[in-house]
Motif scaffolding. Structure first.
Motif, short mmCIF file in Angstrom:
data_model
loop_
_atom_site.label_atom_id
_atom_site.label_comp_id
_atom_site.label_asym_id
_atom_site.label_seq_id
_atom_site.Cartn_x
_atom_site.Cartn_y
_atom_site.Cartn_z
N TRP A 86 0.84 -1.20 0.00
CA TRP A 86 0.00 0.00 0.00
C TRP A 86 0.87 1.26 0.00
O TRP A 86 1.85 1.36 0.74
N HIS A 87 0.53 2.23 -0.86
CA HIS A 87 1.22 3.52 -0.89
C HIS A 87 0.22 4.64 -0.64
O HIS A 87 -0.77 4.75 -1.37
N ASP A 88 0.47 5.43 0.38
CA ASP A 88 -0.39 6.59 0.64
C ASP A 88 -0.33 7.57 -0.52
O ASP A 88 0.75 7.82 -1.08
N GLY A 89 -1.49 8.13 -0.88
CA GLY A 89 -1.54 9.21 -1.84
C GLY A 89 -1.17 10.52 -1.17
O GLY A 89 -1.00 10.59 0.06
N PRO A 90 -1.06 11.61 -1.93
CA PRO A 90 -0.64 12.89 -1.36
C PRO A 90 -1.58 13.41 -0.28
O PRO A 90 -1.13 13.98 0.72
N LEU A 91 -2.88 13.23 -0.46
CA LEU A 91 -3.83 13.69 0.55
C LEU A 91 -3.64 12.90 1.84
O LEU A 91 -3.61 13.47 2.94
N THR A 92 -3.49 11.58 1.73
CA THR A 92 -3.31 10.75 2.91
C THR A 92 -2.03 11.08 3.64
O THR A 92 -1.97 11.07 4.88
N GLN A 93 -0.96 11.38 2.89
CA GLN A 93 0.30 11.76 3.54
C GLN A 93 0.11 12.99 4.41
O GLN A 93 0.59 13.04 5.55
N ALA A 94 -0.58 13.99 3.87
CA ALA A 94 -0.81 15.22 4.65
C ALA A 94 -1.70 14.95 5.84
O ALA A 94 -1.48 15.48 6.94
N VAL A 95 -2.74 14.12 5.66
CA VAL A 95 -3.66 13.80 6.75
C VAL A 95 -2.94 13.03 7.85
O VAL A 95 -3.11 13.31 9.05
N ARG A 96 -2.12 12.09 7.46
CA ARG A 96 -1.48 11.20 8.42
C ARG A 96 -0.36 11.90 9.20
O ARG A 96 -0.20 11.69 10.41
N HIS A 97 0.42 12.74 8.52
CA HIS A 97 1.63 13.30 9.14
C HIS A 97 1.51 14.78 9.49
O HIS A 97 2.37 15.32 10.18
N GLY A 98 0.47 15.45 9.03
CA GLY A 98 0.28 16.86 9.34
C GLY A 98 0.91 17.76 8.31
O GLY A 98 2.04 17.56 7.89
N GLY A 99 0.16 18.75 7.88
CA GLY A 99 0.64 19.68 6.87
C GLY A 99 -0.55 20.24 6.10
O GLY A 99 -1.71 19.88 6.37
N ILE A 100 -0.26 21.11 5.16
CA ILE A 100 -1.31 21.71 4.33
C ILE A 100 -1.36 20.95 3.02
O ILE A 100 -0.34 20.80 2.33
N CYS A 101 -2.53 20.45 2.66
CA CYS A 101 -2.74 19.82 1.35
C CYS A 101 -3.51 20.81 0.49
O CYS A 101 -4.61 21.24 0.85
N TYR A 102 -2.92 21.17 -0.64
CA TYR A 102 -3.50 22.17 -1.54
C TYR A 102 -3.95 21.50 -2.83
O TYR A 102 -3.12 20.99 -3.58
#
Length: 266
Positions: A86-102
């Motif tokens: 399984w590979h996290d997508g960009p949205l999941t990376q931001a959700v999981r680790h914290g940050g701004i997803c644009y």
């Protein structure tokens, strides 16, 4: 840290127009999703980059398009030598680790794809990963930002009301002439006289909006044109290549725009 590669270490240049910095800062503190509304090339993306730097948060940017699927945002299983992983997508990376997803120009994505963000934009703040059988709670520092060009709205291409009403909205337009001149000079290296002239040209093109043009010349186009002049191209050729030809394919509108621009050039 997992998202260190997405941190912006150098301040992106941005000239505030109104209270957008204060609104975004308040929304981030309350972890409220933000929607940036405005025409093409008016500074929405630069604003997000500036705010990510100002807040010291990673910024993951996704350019939305009509072929983008929910898996492109959330993640998918991929076959590797060790097996299916399984590979996290960009949205999941931001959700999981914290940050701004644009999500840039979210209206370009299919509506069945944008629905995936709904659980993140209400009190739940979760991202269900159905294919991975997991519910990811949003990190305390996660925030979602989207951009949206109201000029594109139509019966076919528009955001659902159920999506729009989940966001704090910030309205963007082209800067006032003096501010826009400053931006063009700073970003293109043009002198102040050329920057002022390019703004006058932009105003002429924007007056044709709704009279054959969907949108006038953007601040981005003016910066590109200024850079072409700085590179040694004559002004007339730079304006034609940087503004007239990209903005319309209609010969009559091109002629009208060329005449309007000619009235600005000494």
């Amino acid at each position: 840290m997992p998202l260190d590669a997405y941190r912006i270490n150098t301040e992106p240049y941005y000239e505030p127009q109104a209270t957008e910095v204060d609104i975004f800062t308040a929304a981030y503190r309350e972890r409220l999703p933000v929607m940036l509304k405005g025409p093409t090339g008016c500074g929405k993306t630069r604003f997000v980059e500036h705010m990510a730097w100002r807040l010291g948060k990673p910024l993951i940017t996704v350019a939305a398009h009509e072929d983008m699927t929910a898996a492109d945002l959330a993640g998918r299983y991929l076959l590797e030598p060790s097996g299916t992983v399984w590979h996290d997508g960009p949205l999941t990376q931001a959700v999981r680790h914290g940050g701004i997803c644009y999500l840039d120009e979210i209206v370009e994505a299919r509506q069945d794809t944008t629905v995936v963000i709904h659980p993140l934009t209400d009190a739940r703040r979760i991202l269900p990963l159905e294919k991975h059988n997991e519910i990811v709670p949003a990190h305390a520092e996660f925030q979602l930002t989207i951009s949206y060009n109201p000029g594109y709205q139509s019966a076919v291409k528009d955001l659902k009301e159920s999506t729009k009403q989940r966001f704090i909205a910030i309205d963007f337009g082209y800067p006032p002439p003096s501010t826009e001149s400053t931006i063009i000079a700073r970003e293109s290296g043009a002198d102040s006289d050329l920057a002022t002239l390019l703004v006058r040209i932009a105003e002429r093109s924007r007056n044709l909006q709704g009279h054959g043009l969907d949108e006038g010349a953007s601040t981005r186009m003016l910066i590109h044109t200024g850079r072409m002049v700085r590179a040694g191209l004559p002004l007339t050729a730079a304006v034609r290549a940087g503004i007239v030809l990209p903005i319309t394919d209609n010969p009559d509108i091109r002629a009208a725009l060329t005449d309007a621009i000619a009235a600005c050039v000494p």
